[in-house]
Design a protein around this motif. Structure first.
Motif, PDB file in Angstrom:
ATOM      1  N   LEU A 142       7.330 -41.049  -8.142  1.00 37.19           N
ATOM      2  CA  LEU A 142       6.608 -40.559  -9.206  1.00 37.19           C
ATOM      3  C   LEU A 142       5.210 -40.219  -8.483  1.00 37.19           C
ATOM      4  CD1 LEU A 142       7.320 -42.964 -12.447  1.00 37.19           C
ATOM      5  CD2 LEU A 142       7.878 -40.592 -12.146  1.00 37.19           C
ATOM      6  N   THR A 143       4.665 -39.050  -8.483  1.00 35.63           N
ATOM      7  CA  THR A 143       3.682 -38.509  -7.829  1.00 35.63           C
ATOM      8  C   THR A 143       2.919 -37.940  -9.040  1.00 35.63           C
ATOM      9  OG1 THR A 143       4.701 -38.112  -5.776  1.00 35.63           O
ATOM     10  CG2 THR A 143       2.773 -37.045  -6.357  1.00 35.63           C
ATOM     11  N   GLU A 144       1.613 -38.365  -9.481  1.00 34.13           N
ATOM     12  CA  GLU A 144       0.890 -37.808 -10.232  1.00 34.13           C
ATOM     13  C   GLU A 144      -0.801 -37.646  -9.834  1.00 34.13           C
ATOM     14  OE1 GLU A 144       2.317 -37.613 -12.795  1.00 34.13           O
ATOM     15  OE2 GLU A 144       4.016 -38.697 -12.646  1.00 34.13           O
ATOM     16  N   LEU A 145      -1.338 -36.525 -10.169  1.00 33.33           N
ATOM     17  CA  LEU A 145      -2.628 -35.986  -9.880  1.00 33.33           C
ATOM     18  C   LEU A 145      -3.534 -36.974 -10.779  1.00 33.33           C
ATOM     19  CD1 LEU A 145      -4.386 -33.930  -8.374  1.00 33.33           C
ATOM     20  CD2 LEU A 145      -3.974 -32.403 -10.490  1.00 33.33           C
ATOM     21  N   VAL A 146      -4.554 -37.217 -10.250  1.00 33.82           N
ATOM     22  CA  VAL A 146      -5.607 -38.077 -11.311  1.00 33.82           C
ATOM     23  C   VAL A 146      -7.112 -37.642 -10.773  1.00 33.82           C
ATOM     24  CG1 VAL A 146      -4.166 -40.056 -11.526  1.00 33.82           C
ATOM     25  CG2 VAL A 146      -5.649 -39.911  -9.568  1.00 33.82           C
ATOM     26  N   PHE A 147      -7.905 -37.835 -11.751  1.00 38.23           N
ATOM     27  CA  PHE A 147      -9.154 -37.523 -11.538  1.00 38.23           C
ATOM     28  C   PHE A 147     -10.071 -38.563 -12.120  1.00 38.23           C
ATOM     29  CE2 PHE A 147      -7.042 -33.391 -12.354  1.00 38.23           C
ATOM     30  CZ  PHE A 147      -7.540 -32.776 -11.095  1.00 38.23           C
ATOM     31  N   PRO A 148     -10.350 -39.697 -11.237  1.00 37.61           N
ATOM     32  CA  PRO A 148     -10.890 -40.872 -11.600  1.00 37.61           C
ATOM     33  C   PRO A 148     -12.511 -40.738 -11.328  1.00 37.61           C
ATOM     34  CG  PRO A 148     -10.202 -41.023  -9.396  1.00 37.61           C
ATOM     35  CD  PRO A 148      -9.620 -39.704  -9.862  1.00 37.61           C
ATOM     36  N   TYR A 149     -13.318 -41.556 -12.296  1.00 38.86           N
ATOM     37  CA  TYR A 149     -14.718 -41.651 -12.194  1.00 38.86           C
ATOM     38  C   TYR A 149     -15.343 -42.273 -10.831  1.00 38.86           C
ATOM     39  CZ  TYR A 149     -14.221 -40.039 -16.979  1.00 38.86           C
ATOM     40  OH  TYR A 149     -13.831 -39.376 -18.143  1.00 38.86           O
TER      41      TYR A 149
END
Length: 332
Positions: free
Chosen positions: A146-153
């Motif tokens: 499972l490969t997911e794009l994220v935009f963490p703070y």
């Protein structure tokens, strides 16, 4: 080829192992009350875990890229055999990418993505790669990814690991990657010293003195905190390793005979790993730790300056240096 037939297998390249910097390994019992990853701060790391669910274990959960409000959650549902990577609480809804059509599929960012993963010999093994803006989870002998794009703070660098239901035995390995800090702080030497100190502490006090055992506990806590503090510099990491090494030496010198051999204090903290060890025989356990000195910037300088530094002072200097760096960073 698998027992279920032909499957596509995706395996991380071996070069990833060369990027490991500080590594922590442990055998633990997971429950819903403790977090073995408490105190670790990172947005770039490798994590592996293997666990054998017990009767009554509901799920095993790993929260990454976490701050007080948001996190990306990786969890395995024991009852359904489903692996989840849940981004639904990874960021504020108003800041998330808009829902849209992508390659004929309706795409929603704040969503829980899943895949079935069967246990092998009653166990589940997961490999997790987090690299700032991506989360990859490998399972099923690398046949499930499972490969997911994220935009963490920026402050979302905490981790939480726990189990719901019956506690479960697990083994894990956590390793930061070289690019985890902007100045590529090298923590490989400290990694080994931390492992030695942890092993020593887990054996218990035995016949060591109260003072030397407490000093090792304090040095270990200070070194661990420095290792996972984003504000740490190469000098503060080297200082932490120096203090912890001396604490180990001093502990063993206090076991029975007050005779020990320690390396002479290097000229600067950056010379710690390159200095030539010269035997120094102490006459008493209290002299087992070589004298060190600290400059006004909190960095060890030549022992010839005559400013003797005890182990406690070294730990205090380390904490002060990290605090100063943090304040400077906040002002910037």
């Amino acid at each position: 080829r698998t027992p279920e037939g032909l499957r596509l297998k995706q395996t991380p390249v071996a070069e990833y192992d060369q990027m490991k910097n500080l590594e922590v390994k442990d055998d633990i019992v997971l429950d819903d009350k403790s977090n073995p990853l408490e105190g670790i701060h990172s947005q770039q790391f490798q994590f592996e875990i293997e666990f054998a669910p017990e009767k009554g274990t509901e799920k095993v959960v790993l929260e990454v890229l976490k701050n007080k409000d948001y996190q990306t959650t990786i969890w395995y549902d024991v009852n359904t055999g489903i692996l989840h990577v849940d981004r639904s609480k990874s960021m504020a809804a108003e800041q998330a990418p808009a829902d849209h059509m992508q390659n004929g599929t309706w795409f929603k960012f704040l969503e829980d993505y899943t895949a079935p993963v069967a246990m092998t010999n009653g166990k589940i093994k997961l490999k997790v790669f987090v690299d700032n803006y991506s989360v990859e989870v490998y399972a099923g002998n690398d046949t499930i990814v499972l490969t997911e794009l994220v935009f963490p703070y920026k402050d979302a660098d905490l981790l939480n690991l726990y189990a719901v239901g019956t506690p479960v035995h697990a083994t894990y390995s956590f390793a930061t990657m070289d690019s985890y800090r902007k100045d590529n702080t090298d923590m490989r030497n400290l990694s080994g010293t931390l492992a030695d100190a942890k092993d020593q502490l887990e054996r218990g006090q035995g016949n060591y003195t109260d003072e030397s055992f407490k000093a090792l506990q304090d040095a270990y806590k200070a070194a661990f905190a420095a290792a996972f503090n984003p504000d740490s510099t190469q000098n503060s990491i080297n200082l932490a390793n120096y203090a912890l090494t001396n604490a180990l030496t001093n502990l063993r010198a206090n076991a029975d005979k007050p005779i020990t051999v320690t390396p002479e204090k290097p000229t600067t903290v950056t010379d710690i790993y390159d200095s030539t060890a010269k035997p120094v025989v102490s006459e008493t356990p209290a002299q087992a730790v070589s004298a060190a000195s600290v400059s006004s910037e909190g960095t060890p300088t030549a022992a010839a300056t005559g400013l003797g530094m005890t182990l406690a002072t070294a730990i205090g200097a380390l904490a002060g240096a990290v605090f100063t760096n943090r304040k400077r960073r906040e002002q910037e």
